[in-house]
Design an enzyme around this catalytic site. Structure first.
Site, PDB file in Angstrom:
ATOM      1  N   LYS A 204      42.700 -57.907 -27.138  1.00 41.72           N
ATOM      2  CA  LYS A 204      43.158 -59.235 -27.635  1.00 41.72           C
ATOM      3  C   LYS A 204      44.610 -59.399 -27.336  1.00 41.72           C
ATOM      4  O   LYS A 204      45.282 -58.568 -27.000  1.00 41.72           O
ATOM      5  CB  LYS A 204      42.659 -59.472 -28.988  1.00 41.72           C
ATOM      6  CG  LYS A 204      41.091 -59.402 -28.940  1.00 41.72           C
ATOM      7  CD  LYS A 204      40.510 -60.020 -30.351  1.00 41.72           C
ATOM      8  CE  LYS A 204      39.114 -59.985 -30.292  1.00 41.72           C
ATOM      9  NZ  LYS A 204      38.568 -60.138 -31.455  1.00 41.72           N
ATOM     10  N   ARG A 243      34.989 -52.056 -32.435  1.00 44.89           N
ATOM     11  CA  ARG A 243      34.377 -52.850 -31.232  1.00 44.89           C
ATOM     12  C   ARG A 243      35.015 -52.932 -30.154  1.00 44.89           C
ATOM     13  O   ARG A 243      35.985 -53.491 -30.049  1.00 44.89           O
ATOM     14  CB  ARG A 243      33.748 -54.283 -31.668  1.00 44.89           C
ATOM     15  CG  ARG A 243      33.130 -54.977 -30.634  1.00 44.89           C
ATOM     16  CD  ARG A 243      32.807 -56.376 -31.232  1.00 44.89           C
ATOM     17  NE  ARG A 243      32.193 -57.584 -30.514  1.00 44.89           N
ATOM     18  CZ  ARG A 243      32.946 -58.047 -29.332  1.00 44.89           C
ATOM     19  NH1 ARG A 243      33.946 -57.639 -29.184  1.00 44.89           N
ATOM     20  NH2 ARG A 243      31.878 -58.716 -28.479  1.00 44.89           N
TER      21      ARG A 243
HETATM   22  N1  PMM Z   1      35.377 -60.657 -31.067  1.00 44.74           N
HETATM   23  C1  PMM Z   1      34.856 -61.195 -30.285  1.00 44.74           C
HETATM   24  C2  PMM Z   1      33.513 -61.380 -29.821  1.00 44.74           C
HETATM   25  N2  PMM Z   1      32.569 -60.759 -31.042  1.00 44.74           N
HETATM   26  N3  PMM Z   1      32.569 -59.610 -32.900  1.00 44.74           N
HETATM   27  C3  PMM Z   1      33.221 -59.152 -34.109  1.00 44.74           C
HETATM   28  N4  PMM Z   1      32.438 -58.511 -35.201  1.00 44.74           N
HETATM   29  N5  PMM Z   1      34.532 -59.014 -34.328  1.00 44.74           N
HETATM   30  C4  PMM Z   1      35.445 -59.516 -33.312  1.00 44.74           C
HETATM   31  O1  PMM Z   1      36.497 -59.300 -33.504  1.00 44.74           O
HETATM   32  C5  PMM Z   1      34.588 -60.006 -32.108  1.00 44.74           C
HETATM   33  C6  PMM Z   1      33.250 -59.989 -32.149  1.00 44.74           C
HETATM   34  C7  PMM Z   1      35.823 -61.642 -28.958  1.00 44.74           C
HETATM   35  O2  PMM Z   1      35.701 -60.640 -27.750  1.00 44.74           O
HETATM   36  P1  PMM Z   1      35.046 -60.578 -26.423  1.00 44.74           P
HETATM   37  O3  PMM Z   1      35.015 -61.906 -25.880  1.00 44.74           O
HETATM   38  O4  PMM Z   1      35.634 -59.595 -25.716  1.00 44.74           O
HETATM   39  O5  PMM Z   1      33.532 -60.312 -26.902  1.00 44.74           O
END
Ligand code: PMM
Length: 268
Positions: A204, A243
């Site tokens: 991020k 994650r």
């Molecule tokens: N961030 C993204 C997508 N899904 N789910 C949870 N639980 N927590 C997060 O911080 C989160 C998520 C966005 O990141 P990506 O686009 O790389 O998936």
């Protein structure tokens, strides 16, 4: 938890695993690298992203969930839609990861309550087009905890047992850079809510700025070391699940953290 975004537009891996065979292969690889969960998503939630149509979201994720689950992978479905969650659980997903914590779809809590799935409730203040304008807090840690606590009350009232709810402070969602750091520093306060914690710091923007001065920023793919270091600190703060996009680096980081503490690591 390794991430497979079956999207054309996610900020760090958009378009890379957009067809089913590539997404399944990536899920398999992440598991082989040590991921205990693979999180499959069909809708980008990056700031400013527009919503994807429900049928298209289903088309993207269902075959991937079905195939990975059939191979014994523990699959989490990253969705804000009850209908997608229900069909993904029917296809073998055992965790529902809802970045809106059940707020985006009034039917989500009932769907999860009717299943045996774990539920990740992330702190959320609105869809991607609105969220950054809602990043206003007098005390971000206290307010995020209060708002997560309200979600727990609503979700348990809707029938989801408390032990199935995992809480996530929602790094990058209606948060400024400084809010993200304050939340990481305040994880012990989130822990007092009494639930397992998950964080999604991976690649991020706030990690891209570290060490780069006021205007510098690393590309998303240059943020994996910073992500892994964050994983180790988060584990030390009691976070249950990280994650991440780059599972290898986080497994290494967790192994070092565990060895330091004299216990078994992620890869053990
Ligand atoms: N961030 C993204 C997508 N899904 N789910 C949870 N639980 N927590 C997060 O911080 C989160 C998520 C966005 O990141 P990506 O686009 O790389 O998936």
């Amino acid at each position: 938890m390794g991430v497979v975004n079956v999207t054309p537009d996610s900020f760090s891996d958009g378009g890379v695993w957009f067809d089913t065979p590539s997404a399944v292969a990536q899920g398999r690889l992440l598991r082989a690298q040590g991921a205990q969960w693979v999180d499959v998503g069909g809708e980008s939630t990056r700031p400013g992203a527009l919503r994807v149509d429900e049928q298209e979201e289903l088309r993207r994720v269902l075959p991937v969930v079905r195939e990975l689950a059939a191979e014994g992978v523990s699959v989490s479905i990253d969705t804000m839609r009850a209908c997608v969650a229900a069909q993904a659980v029917a296809a073998g997903a055992t965790m529902v990861n809802d970045v809106s914590g059940g707020l985006a779809d009034p039917d989500m809590a009932a769907v999860v309550a009717d299943s045996d799935a774990q539920f990740v409730a992330m702190h959320w203040r609105g869809h991607s087009t609105q969220m950054q304008s809602r990043a206003t807090y007098a005390d971000v840690v206290t307010q995020v905890c209060d708002e997560l606590g309200e979600r727990v009350l609503a979700l348990t009232a809707a029938g989801i047992p408390a032990h199935r709810i995992i809480l996530d402070p929602g790094l990058g969602f209606a948060k400024t850079f400084e809010h993200n750091w304050a939340l990481l520093r305040g994880l012990d306060q989130v822990a007092t809510l009494g639930h397992r914690m998950l964080i999604g710091a991976s690649r991020k923007g706030f990690l891209g700025r570290v060490g780069r001065g006021a205007d510098g920023v690393r590309d998303p793919h240059e943020r994996d070391v910073a992500t892994a270091v964050t994983s180790a600190y988060a584990a030390d703060a009691g976070v249950w699940c990280l994650r991440v996009h780059d599972v290898v680096a986080t497994v290494d980081a967790l192994d070092v953290w565990a060895a330091w503490r004299g216990s078994e690591g992620a890869g053990a």
